[in-house]
Design an enzyme around this catalytic site. Structure first.
Site, PDB file in Angstrom:
ATOM      1  N   CYS A   1       2.809   5.752   8.957  1.00  0.00           N
ATOM      2  CA  CYS A   1       2.012   6.372   7.450  1.00  0.00           C
ATOM      3  C   CYS A   1       0.891   7.442   7.931  1.00  0.00           C
ATOM      4  CB  CYS A   1       0.675   4.741   7.409  1.00  0.00           C
ATOM      5  SG  CYS A   1      -0.304   4.458   6.435  1.00  0.00           S
TER       6      CYS A   1
ATOM      7  N   GLU B   1       0.740  -0.193  16.898  1.00  0.00           N
ATOM      8  CA  GLU B   1      -0.560   0.681  15.881  1.00  0.00           C
ATOM      9  C   GLU B   1      -0.951   1.664  17.003  1.00  0.00           C
ATOM     10  OE1 GLU B   1      -3.748   1.772  12.798  1.00  0.00           O
ATOM     11  OE2 GLU B   1      -2.350   0.638  11.412  1.00  0.00           O
TER      12      GLU B   1
ATOM     13  N   HIS C   1       5.407  -5.359   8.906  1.00  0.00           N
ATOM     14  CA  HIS C   1       5.360  -6.484   9.479  1.00  0.00           C
ATOM     15  C   HIS C   1       5.103  -7.635   7.833  1.00  0.00           C
ATOM     16  CE1 HIS C   1       3.024  -5.817  13.485  1.00  0.00           C
ATOM     17  NE2 HIS C   1       3.904  -5.665  13.409  1.00  0.00           N
TER      18      HIS C   1
ATOM     19  N   THR D   1      -5.634   0.827  11.939  1.00  0.00           N
ATOM     20  CA  THR D   1      -6.266   0.984  10.055  1.00  0.00           C
ATOM     21  C   THR D   1      -6.191   0.189   9.499  1.00  0.00           C
ATOM     22  OG1 THR D   1      -4.058   1.255   9.645  1.00  0.00           O
ATOM     23  CG2 THR D   1      -5.123   3.165  10.287  1.00  0.00           C
TER      24      THR D   1
ATOM     25  N   CYS E   1       1.031  -1.328   0.221  1.00  0.00           N
ATOM     26  CA  CYS E   1      -0.128  -0.237   0.226  1.00  0.00           C
ATOM     27  C   CYS E   1       0.758   1.283  -0.230  1.00  0.00           C
ATOM     28  CB  CYS E   1      -0.770  -0.233   0.989  1.00  0.00           C
ATOM     29  SG  CYS E   1      -0.022  -0.179   2.833  1.00  0.00           S
TER      30      CYS E   1
ATOM     31  N   SER F   1       0.795  -9.501  10.659  1.00  0.00           N
ATOM     32  CA  SER F   1       0.331  -8.308  10.149  1.00  0.00           C
ATOM     33  C   SER F   1      -1.437  -8.773  10.410  1.00  0.00           C
ATOM     34  CB  SER F   1       0.739  -8.544   8.302  1.00  0.00           C
ATOM     35  OG  SER F   1       0.122  -8.277   7.656  1.00  0.00           O
ATOM     36  N   SER F   2      -1.725  -7.673  11.359  1.00  0.00           N
ATOM     37  CA  SER F   2      -2.991  -7.755  11.511  1.00  0.00           C
ATOM     38  C   SER F   2      -3.689  -7.346  10.285  1.00  0.00           C
ATOM     39  CB  SER F   2      -2.910  -6.668  12.134  1.00  0.00           C
ATOM     40  OG  SER F   2      -4.272  -6.005  12.034  1.00  0.00           O
TER      41      SER F   2
ATOM     42  N   SER G   1       1.230  -4.902   3.174  1.00  0.00           N
ATOM     43  CA  SER G   1       2.783  -5.962   3.638  1.00  0.00           C
ATOM     44  C   SER G   1       3.827  -6.495   2.491  1.00  0.00           C
ATOM     45  CB  SER G   1       2.811  -5.551   5.291  1.00  0.00           C
ATOM     46  OG  SER G   1       2.784  -6.956   5.566  1.00  0.00           O
TER      47      SER G   1
END
Length: 408
Positions: free
Chosen positions: A148, A178, A83, A244, A53, A312-313, A375
């Site tokens: 970000c 985050e 991540h 986010t 992203c 990674s969420s 990611s």
């Protein structure tokens, strides 16, 4: 949108061209159907949106530029840049060292740093307390800041809520970098509390309605509320923001529950005085990737592969969506595909990597859903596709199918 200068090792030989072709035909992003790559015995459905992203590419560009422009200097990252194990490993090979792990535990202590060192703030952002500590050492925390912009947008929204005397309810995982950063920034301007999911929000609502005694709040939400939080005072006016990378549908459900709770207590005519209509603070890429996953799941397929870092969420939420419909394998790279019989993948429920056998169905045509988190480099997704493709000796050549797809 800006084009970032990131290393070619993260770029795919064809995925960017596929994405651009879809963008040209659907500039307003209304079509979330996947891209079908038909190789004969194996058919891949690629999600409409996946991969790096804006925030991730921005962070990678800044990190590599920092390394290039500061030869001989010690360079540190607060914690993982993003991540993704491959990207973090690449940075470590270039000499970058991590100060902390993802939970905030120190690997290198503050007193080992000097004002001449460089510290890069990762894409998740960091806390006000860490910014202050770096300043005390003499290191400017904003010079090499890769936070970000969409995370900063959440911070700004939280600040606005605080100015208007609303309590900020943060939908997120309280241990995630985050959310720790957002909570730190939010609590400087407003009473703040973190909820993990709808179940925790129901508990929060029970304190608003006074169905539960106020003293229980401090036990249930331990380490998730700001200093001086007063249940009687600070749950009269609330607004919702989020980490986010959470599920958009869950954030909306949480906001709706709190809104309905305020209507129940204060009446619809007084809603604006007790509930802030913040809308969704989810980043565009997370939202696009989730919508693309819903589009992907409309296809009839045998199984799904989701590629990304296990911590990674946003990737984990994509896995959760896929697992609701069909067998899903969460892998970090093509190396986890051991053979046409065995695959090593992360199990979200067991929180560990496991190995599965006979994941490829024995049938004339195999249909596979393929996507990745925000990611994950496109190069890794391509490597996964080519690895699976190699198990089908009669399949059409990858480059030929791509050429025909782009030039019908």
């Amino acid at each position: 949108m800006k084009n970032f200068n990131i290393p070619n090792i993260y770029r795919s030989s064809f995925i960017t061209r596929l994405k651009n072709a879809r963008k040209d035909s659907d500039p307003r992003k209304k079509d979330f159907t996947p891209t079908l790559l038909d190789f004969g015995p194996i058919r891949f459905y690629l999600a409409r949106h996946f991969g790096f992203c804006y925030g991730v590419e921005n962070a990678i560009e800044i990190a590599y530029k920092t390394i290039e422009e500061n030869p001989g200097k010690r360079i540190f990252l607060l914690s993982e840049m993003i991540h993704n194990p491959g990207v973090n490993s690449d940075l470590q090979k270039l000499g970058v060292k991590f100060l902390m792990d993802t939970s905030g535990r120190h690997i290198i202590e503050w007193d080992e740093l000097s004002k001449d060192d460089i510290v890069i703030i990762p894409a998740f952002g960091t806390t006000v307390e860490i910014e202050k500590k770096l300043n005390e050492i003499g290191i400017n925390p904003y010079r090499y800041n890769t936070t970000c912009p969409f995370v900063e947008k959440v911070w700004n929204r939280s600040e606005q809520l605080g100015i208007e005397n609303y309590t900020v309810v943060i939908h997120g995982k309280h241990t995630h970098e985050e959310t720790r950063a957002t909570f730190s920034h939010s609590k400087t301007n407003a009473a703040s509390v973190i909820v993990r999911d709808i179940e925790e929000t129901k508990l929060l609502a029970s304190f608003i309605t006074k169905e539960k005694p106020a003293e229980e709040f401090y036990k249930i939400f331990a380490r998730k509320f700001s200093d001086g939080f007063d249940v009687e005072r600070d749950l009269q006016k609330v607004g919702v923001v989020n980490q986010t990378t959470m599920l958009a549908t869950e954030t909306q459900t949480i906001a709706d529950l709190l809104k309905d709770t305020m209507i129940k207590i204060f009446g619809f005519e007084n809603l604006k005085n007790h509930f802030a209509d913040t809308r969704d603070t989810l980043c565009y890429a997370t939202n696009d990737n989730q919508e693309a996953t819903y589009g992907l799941l409309k296809e009839s397929a045998d199984f799904a592969i989701v590629v990304g870092g296990y911590n990674s969420s946003n990737t984990s939420h994509i896995v959760e969506l896929c697992e609701e419909k069909l067998p899903t394998y969460f892998i970090s790279s093509e190396e986890k595909i051991i053979s046409n019989k065995s695959i090593s993948h992360f199990d979200l429920k067991q929180h560990k990597e496991i190995q599965s056998e006979n994941y490829l169905p024995q049938k004339e045509i195999v249909n596979l859903l393929l996507t990745s988190g925000a990611s994950c480099p496109d190069a890794t997704v391509e490597a996964v596709l080519r690895k699976i493709h190699s198990f089908f000796p009669t399949a059409k050549e990858v480059d030929e199918v791509i050429r025909i797809f782009l030039n019908p």
